[in-house]
Design a protein around this motif. Structure first.
Motif, mmCIF file in Angstrom:
data_model
loop_
_atom_site.group_PDB
_atom_site.id
_atom_site.type_symbol
_atom_site.label_atom_id
_atom_site.label_comp_id
_atom_site.label_asym_id
_atom_site.label_seq_id
_atom_site.Cartn_x
_atom_site.Cartn_y
_atom_site.Cartn_z
ATOM 1 N N VAL A 234 0.854 -1.025 -0.109
ATOM 2 C CA VAL A 234 0.099 -0.089 0.090
ATOM 3 C C VAL A 234 0.944 1.200 -0.219
ATOM 4 N N PHE A 235 0.623 2.175 -0.862
ATOM 5 C CA PHE A 235 0.926 3.485 -0.715
ATOM 6 C C PHE A 235 -0.144 4.505 -0.665
ATOM 7 N N ASP A 236 -0.289 5.234 0.479
ATOM 8 C CA ASP A 236 -1.530 5.930 0.855
ATOM 9 C C ASP A 236 -1.377 7.442 0.229
ATOM 10 N N ALA A 237 -1.561 7.673 -1.157
ATOM 11 C CA ALA A 237 -1.093 9.052 -1.536
ATOM 12 C C ALA A 237 -2.251 10.242 -1.314
ATOM 13 N N ARG A 238 -2.590 10.557 -0.018
ATOM 14 C CA ARG A 238 -3.601 11.331 0.418
ATOM 15 C C ARG A 238 -2.944 12.789 0.571
ATOM 16 N N ALA A 239 -3.786 13.591 0.564
ATOM 17 C CA ALA A 239 -3.142 15.169 0.705
ATOM 18 C C ALA A 239 -2.672 15.327 2.371
ATOM 19 N N ASP A 240 -3.313 14.543 3.274
ATOM 20 C CA ASP A 240 -2.786 14.973 4.716
ATOM 21 C C ASP A 240 -1.590 14.014 4.903
ATOM 22 N N ASN A 241 -1.091 13.121 4.112
ATOM 23 C CA ASN A 241 0.164 12.555 4.306
ATOM 24 C C ASN A 241 1.049 13.254 3.593
ATOM 25 N N LEU A 242 0.911 13.844 2.560
ATOM 26 C CA LEU A 242 1.647 14.832 1.745
ATOM 27 C C LEU A 242 2.036 15.984 2.694
ATOM 28 N N LEU A 243 1.025 16.629 3.251
ATOM 29 C CA LEU A 243 1.187 17.586 4.492
ATOM 30 C C LEU A 243 1.998 17.196 5.432
ATOM 31 N N GLN A 244 2.142 16.104 6.068
ATOM 32 C CA GLN A 244 2.919 15.383 6.934
ATOM 33 C C GLN A 244 4.455 15.576 6.564
ATOM 34 N N LEU A 245 4.615 14.910 5.050
ATOM 35 C CA LEU A 245 5.950 14.887 4.696
ATOM 36 C C LEU A 245 6.575 16.287 4.415
ATOM 37 N N LEU A 246 5.803 17.080 3.832
ATOM 38 C CA LEU A 246 6.484 18.403 3.804
ATOM 39 C C LEU A 246 6.619 19.080 5.192
ATOM 40 N N ASP A 247 5.677 18.803 6.180
ATOM 41 C CA ASP A 247 5.949 19.422 7.476
ATOM 42 C C ASP A 247 7.285 19.101 7.936
ATOM 43 N N GLY A 248 7.654 17.854 8.056
ATOM 44 C CA GLY A 248 8.994 17.403 8.586
ATOM 45 C C GLY A 248 10.254 17.786 7.728
ATOM 46 N N MET A 249 10.140 18.108 6.428
ATOM 47 C CA MET A 249 11.051 18.658 5.913
ATOM 48 C C MET A 249 11.108 20.035 6.167
ATOM 49 N N ALA A 250 10.332 20.912 6.462
ATOM 50 C CA ALA A 250 10.364 22.255 6.750
ATOM 51 C C ALA A 250 10.703 22.249 7.871
ATOM 52 N N SER A 251 10.467 21.495 8.914
ATOM 53 C CA SER A 251 10.901 21.581 10.304
ATOM 54 C C SER A 251 12.621 21.414 10.319
ATOM 55 N N ASP A 252 12.993 20.437 9.388
ATOM 56 C CA ASP A 252 14.628 20.159 9.610
ATOM 57 C C ASP A 252 15.004 21.251 8.822
ATOM 58 N N LEU A 253 14.621 22.000 7.917
ATOM 59 C CA LEU A 253 15.226 23.197 7.328
ATOM 60 C C LEU A 253 15.430 24.454 8.173
ATOM 61 N N GLY A 254 14.263 24.362 9.131
ATOM 62 C CA GLY A 254 14.175 25.447 10.006
ATOM 63 C C GLY A 254 15.395 25.407 10.939
ATOM 64 N N ASN A 255 15.503 24.035 11.386
ATOM 65 C CA ASN A 255 16.486 23.760 12.349
ATOM 66 C C ASN A 255 17.877 23.892 11.858
ATOM 67 N N THR A 256 18.025 23.737 10.546
ATOM 68 C CA THR A 256 19.533 23.826 9.692
ATOM 69 C C THR A 256 19.897 25.223 9.595
ATOM 70 N N SER A 257 18.682 26.331 9.256
ATOM 71 C CA SER A 257 18.811 27.637 9.099
ATOM 72 C C SER A 257 19.326 28.289 10.352
ATOM 73 N N ASP A 258 18.859 27.560 11.503
ATOM 74 C CA ASP A 258 19.261 28.354 12.826
ATOM 75 C C ASP A 258 20.617 27.665 13.118
ATOM 76 N N ILE A 259 21.151 26.743 13.010
ATOM 77 C CA ILE A 259 22.369 26.354 13.204
ATOM 78 C C ILE A 259 23.315 27.094 12.150
ATOM 79 N N LEU A 260 23.045 27.496 10.993
ATOM 80 C CA LEU A 260 23.784 28.215 10.100
ATOM 81 C C LEU A 260 23.785 29.751 10.584
ATOM 82 N N ARG A 261 22.801 30.237 11.016
ATOM 83 C CA ARG A 261 22.734 31.697 11.347
ATOM 84 C C ARG A 261 23.599 31.774 12.689
ATOM 85 N N ARG A 262 23.378 30.735 13.433
ATOM 86 C CA ARG A 262 24.324 30.889 15.007
ATOM 87 C C ARG A 262 25.755 30.957 14.609
#
Length: 369
Positions: A234-262
């Motif tokens: 099964v691969f559940d290609a629903r909108a809320d699953n895509l949202l969670q995938l993007l949310d995790g990536m955005a969170s990681d980029l936010g953390n990396t951006s803070d590391i670069l800033r500091r």
């Protein structure tokens, strides 16, 4: 009138030259003393010493080759997959074919990114000479031979996050069906420690090195896609699953951006910041992997992208990724943002990361309506 000024600068440069000469002499003195000592010994002693030195030269030659030659590195490598030709979302039956479903581009790219890290290239972080460091100093604290390791860890961080999403949401129907065993095995293996060699002290004894676990994860992802192709997974290609995938990536980029800033704000050593290259190439590896996986997600969730009118926003995000990945300086500098001699590559990379993240957040907000 100019003679005193010229004499002053002559004394300054002469003192600098003497200082450099003394430093070089201090570095090479133990080697010269050792050479003289060996010359006075017989061949029973010379032979093993020369053999050990030759072995050391071979090992370090391989280490330099492995860290400086990057196989499979291509920010545009996803174009070879022709994902834009796919017309069926992941997991859906292929028209005109019996018992055949569309494989997941996300899973394919996750496996191939890991394959690039551990099969096409050596996994640097767990090699013996990398773990030993430079005369006991961690290579990450030097300006040498650590860029590839940082890039690989950045890619692997994204792969690990995706492996979790595949098990918890994408590989199940609304989170209520059973967990896919192949995805579960892959998640467990890819989470393994990044720096394990064949032998260790905690606990003491022989071990399976890190690349062995990551190769097992690649095999598990490939088995999952084979099952998906036969409509047995099964691969559940629903909108809320895509949202969670993007949310995790955005969170990681936010953390990396803070590391670069500091790092950019607290250390303005320009070309002499020995940790700037680690931060830069880790962030680059993150963007490299995310760009690939998001192109895979666009193919896997093609119905969602079309139904939610995300094409224009997604195209803009792809352009921001491409612009960030074009930044490949030979030497990473962490200069002051208002400096005019040494550039500030960390601030530049942080700027592009924030632009990419803003696109991710914008897509996420559309999906969340």
């Amino acid at each position: 009138m100019l003679d005193p000024i010229i004499a002053f600068f002559q004394r300054v440069f002469s003192a600098i030259g003497r200082g450099i000469g003394m430093a070089v002499a201090g570095v090479f003195w133990p080697f010269m003393a050792g050479h003289r000592w060996v010359q006075q010994r017989n061949w029973i002693i010379k032979g093993p010493i020369i053999a050990a030195l030759l072995l050391l030269v071979v090992f370090y030659g391989l280490f330099i080759w492995r860290t400086q030659v990057w196989y499979g590195f291509d920010p545009n490598f996803v174009q070879a997959y022709n994902l834009n030709e796919r017309t069926v979302p992941a997991g859906e039956p292929l028209p005109g074919e019996a018992n055949a479903c569309q494989t997941s581009a996300i899973v394919t790219l996750t496996a191939d990114l890991t394959d690039m890290n551990v099969n096409q290239n050596n996994w640097i972080s767990s090699t013996l000479l990398y773990k030993l460091g430079f005369f006991g100093v961690d290579w990450d604290n030097t300006p040498f031979f650590d860029n590839k390791a940082s890039f690989q860890r950045g890619v692997n961080q994204v792969v690990r996050r995706t492996a979790i999403q595949l098990v918890d949401t994408l590989g199940r129907v609304r989170g209520t069906s059973g967990i896919n065993n192949d995805l579960q095995d892959a998640r467990g293996n890819i989470q393994f420690d990044e720096g394990t060699w064949y032998f260790g002290t905690d606990p003491f004894g022989f071990k399976t090195p890190t690349p062995g676990y990551y190769r097992a994860a690649v095999s598990s992802w490939q088995r999952f896609n084979s099952s998906l192709a036969g409509c047995d997974a099964v691969f559940d290609a629903r909108a809320d699953n895509l949202l969670q995938l993007l949310d995790g990536m955005a969170s990681d980029l936010g953390n990396t951006s803070d590391i670069l800033r500091r790092r950019s704000e607290e250390y303005n050593a320009g070309w002499f910041d020995t940790r700037a290259d680690d931060r830069f190439w880790f962030a680059y590896g993150q963007l490299y992997a995310q760009h690939a996986l998001l192109q895979g997600a666009r193919a896997d969730f093609s119905d969602v992208v079309r139904d939610r009118n995300l094409t224009a926003i997604w195209d803009e995000m792809d352009r921001q990724f491409a612009a960030a990945l074009r930044i490949q300086p030979a030497i990473i500098s962490n200069g002051s943002e208002d400096g005019w001699i040494m550039p500030t590559h960390l601030a530049t990379m942080g700027f592009y990361i924030l632009r990419v993240r803003s696109n991710l957040v914008e897509i996420r907000s559309v999906l969340d309506r």
